[in-house]
Design a protein around this motif. Sequence first.
Motif, mmCIF file in Angstrom:
data_model
loop_
_atom_site.group_PDB
_atom_site.id
_atom_site.type_symbol
_atom_site.label_atom_id
_atom_site.label_comp_id
_atom_site.label_asym_id
_atom_site.label_seq_id
_atom_site.Cartn_x
_atom_site.Cartn_y
_atom_site.Cartn_z
ATOM 1 N N GLU A 126 -31.305 -15.578 12.483
ATOM 2 C CA GLU A 126 -29.962 -15.024 12.648
ATOM 3 C C GLU A 126 -30.003 -13.844 13.609
ATOM 4 N N ARG B 23 -19.964 -11.504 16.405
ATOM 5 C CA ARG B 23 -20.316 -12.910 16.367
ATOM 6 C C ARG B 23 -21.772 -13.049 15.953
ATOM 7 N N SER C 100 -25.106 -15.458 15.171
ATOM 8 C CA SER C 100 -25.723 -16.704 15.622
ATOM 9 C C SER C 100 -26.851 -17.079 14.686
ATOM 10 N N CYS C 101 -27.043 -18.377 14.515
ATOM 11 C CA CYS C 101 -28.136 -18.890 13.697
ATOM 12 C C CYS C 101 -28.791 -20.026 14.472
ATOM 13 N N ALA C 102 -29.990 -19.768 14.976
ATOM 14 C CA ALA C 102 -30.704 -20.755 15.766
ATOM 15 C C ALA C 102 -31.730 -21.478 14.894
ATOM 16 N N ARG D 76 -20.526 -24.805 15.873
ATOM 17 C CA ARG D 76 -21.922 -25.124 16.161
ATOM 18 C C ARG D 76 -22.021 -25.662 17.580
ATOM 19 N N THR E 222 -27.615 -24.491 17.193
ATOM 20 C CA THR E 222 -27.194 -23.146 16.788
ATOM 21 C C THR E 222 -25.815 -23.196 16.139
ATOM 22 N N TYR F 238 -22.630 -20.632 14.740
ATOM 23 C CA TYR F 238 -22.055 -19.311 15.003
ATOM 24 C C TYR F 238 -21.032 -18.969 13.918
ATOM 25 N N CYS G 221 -27.927 -17.316 6.968
ATOM 26 C CA CYS G 221 -27.662 -18.665 7.429
ATOM 27 C C CYS G 221 -28.439 -19.629 6.540
#
Length: 116
Positions: A6, A19, A21-23, A72, A78, A80, A96
């Motif tokens: 995250e 914002r 993010s989760c990769a 996504r 990823t 979001y 996440c």
Amino acid sequence: QVQLVESGGGLVQAGGSLRLSCAASQSIFNINAMGWYRQAPGNQRELVALIIINGGITNYADSVKGRFIISRDNAKSTAYLQMNSLKPEDTAVYYCKAETRWGPYWGKGTLVTVSS
């Protein structure tokens, strides 16, 4: 094994936006759903938003409906979370979670602090 990283947390004033993010380390096509959860001090972890990868169906907690948007990017594996009109009560560690073909996986979390 799936790793989730995250990013995007931080300090923001009430009314502001962030914002997250989760990769994911695996192809998003091995993932059935991705969700954002949060946990404030002294509280249980709660679901904030969820997205079904195949089809893009979303679900939100009542407390964030109309303010947060989950999305996504399949090419980047990823997810979001766009958070708008933030309130002090949104302050929490945001996690996440991915529901994968191998089971559920969690990220380590990112702290969001909303000042009044």
